[in-house]
Design a protein around this motif. Sequence first.
Motif, PDB file in Angstrom:
ATOM      1  N   PHE A   1       0.861  -1.177   0.000  1.00 56.18           N
ATOM      2  CA  PHE A   1       0.000   0.000   0.000  1.00 56.18           C
ATOM      3  C   PHE A   1       0.896   1.225   0.000  1.00 56.18           C
ATOM      4  N   ASN A   2       1.057   1.869  -1.179  1.00 60.16           N
ATOM      5  CA  ASN A   2       1.986   2.990  -1.228  1.00 60.16           C
ATOM      6  C   ASN A   2       1.290   4.302  -0.884  1.00 60.16           C
TER       7      ASN A   2
ATOM      8  N   HIS B   1       0.593   6.900  -2.661  1.00 58.12           N
ATOM      9  CA  HIS B   1      -0.409   7.352  -3.619  1.00 58.12           C
ATOM     10  C   HIS B   1      -1.746   6.655  -3.364  1.00 58.12           C
ATOM     11  N   ASP B   2      -1.698   5.351  -3.118  1.00 51.64           N
ATOM     12  CA  ASP B   2      -2.930   4.604  -2.817  1.00 51.64           C
ATOM     13  C   ASP B   2      -3.611   5.159  -1.572  1.00 51.64           C
ATOM     14  N   GLU B   3      -2.809   5.466  -0.559  1.00 49.06           N
ATOM     15  CA  GLU B   3      -3.370   5.989   0.682  1.00 49.06           C
ATOM     16  C   GLU B   3      -4.004   7.361   0.466  1.00 49.06           C
TER      17      GLU B   3
ATOM     18  N   VAL C   1      -5.316   8.530  -2.353  1.00 42.98           N
ATOM     19  CA  VAL C   1      -6.568   8.346  -3.105  1.00 42.98           C
ATOM     20  C   VAL C   1      -7.678   7.849  -2.191  1.00 42.98           C
ATOM     21  N   LEU C   2      -7.356   6.883  -1.328  1.00 43.58           N
ATOM     22  CA  LEU C   2      -8.355   6.355  -0.392  1.00 43.58           C
ATOM     23  C   LEU C   2      -8.823   7.445   0.565  1.00 43.58           C
TER      24      LEU C   2
END
Length: 335
Positions: A212-213, A215-217, A219-220
């Motif tokens: 979980f990088n 960027h993913d965090e 966006v979430l």
Amino acid sequence: MKKFKLGFSIMILLMETIFIGYINYLNIVKIQKLASNSLMSDNAITVLFEKQEVPSLRDLVNEYPDIAILSTVYDYPDMKVFGICGNCNIDSDAYALIEGNFFTKHDFFNGFNKAVVGRNILNSNNCVEDQQGNKYFVFESTKYQIIGVFSSTISNMLDNIAYINLESINNNFRKITIDSTNCQKAVKEIQKNNDIKIIKENNTHFMERYLFNDHDEFVLNVLVIVFIGILIILISLFVLYNYREELNVERIIGVNFKNIWFDLLKNITFLIAVNVSFDFLIYVGIYLKFFQNFRLKFYFFYFSEFSIIIYAILCLIIYIYMRISNHFFIRTGVK
């Protein structure tokens, strides 16, 4: 009014569910990160002593008492052994992966060897048990008493990993990982006195299984904030729509704005209190039946803080709308 209360309750429950699910999911991801990085934090730095003699572990630990030093001493698919020494305090999220204890700074340089092993290693031929029931991990003809076992229903990434006293290995390791809350300072000071190279392995220190990088965090986070924001606006409109006739009647008969506002505020406060209490009981039940089995935290503070924030924002939106509509009502005389 029954339909209004039911709709209001459903939207509050939906918001609370999204929030609790969100923070628990982030905690699961954090635990997965810790497991994939073998309990080393995001601050950890891997260094390589290149040319001159490597300083002793005792000297490094004495000079920088707040750091943990880790090095790979055995690396095969069926078993990976890390040596560790120094200040090995780990946070509560990391302890969620362990049954028993982990190393402390007092477990080193005293001639008493300890180990923390994964479930698969505990059940392998590498572990033995004495007559008193004490279990030992045997590595290179040396016994290490097992003080903890990696055991988690969230991650199996530590099942084939063992930690042992690094100072028990008669070897000056040139490649080590340094971890602490302020290891940057320690590494810079070590760099002044030694010819070292800082190693970055895909920005994951020494393991390559981050799930979980950043960027993913991000966006979430945006999606959760937007969705909860939309729900807050919908609840505000829902409240105003269902109280519109009552508000207009009170305006027409001359009730002042302050009394109208406090009457509505009392109703909103009662509804929020009842629904949050009900949602809290549901959360307790789910935690005891489900989340507790994963050793996740019970986020009472976050739940309470989120509920208060939702209440404050809801009241603010309704207050602003009532102020604006009351202004137009007085100015135009519209009934």
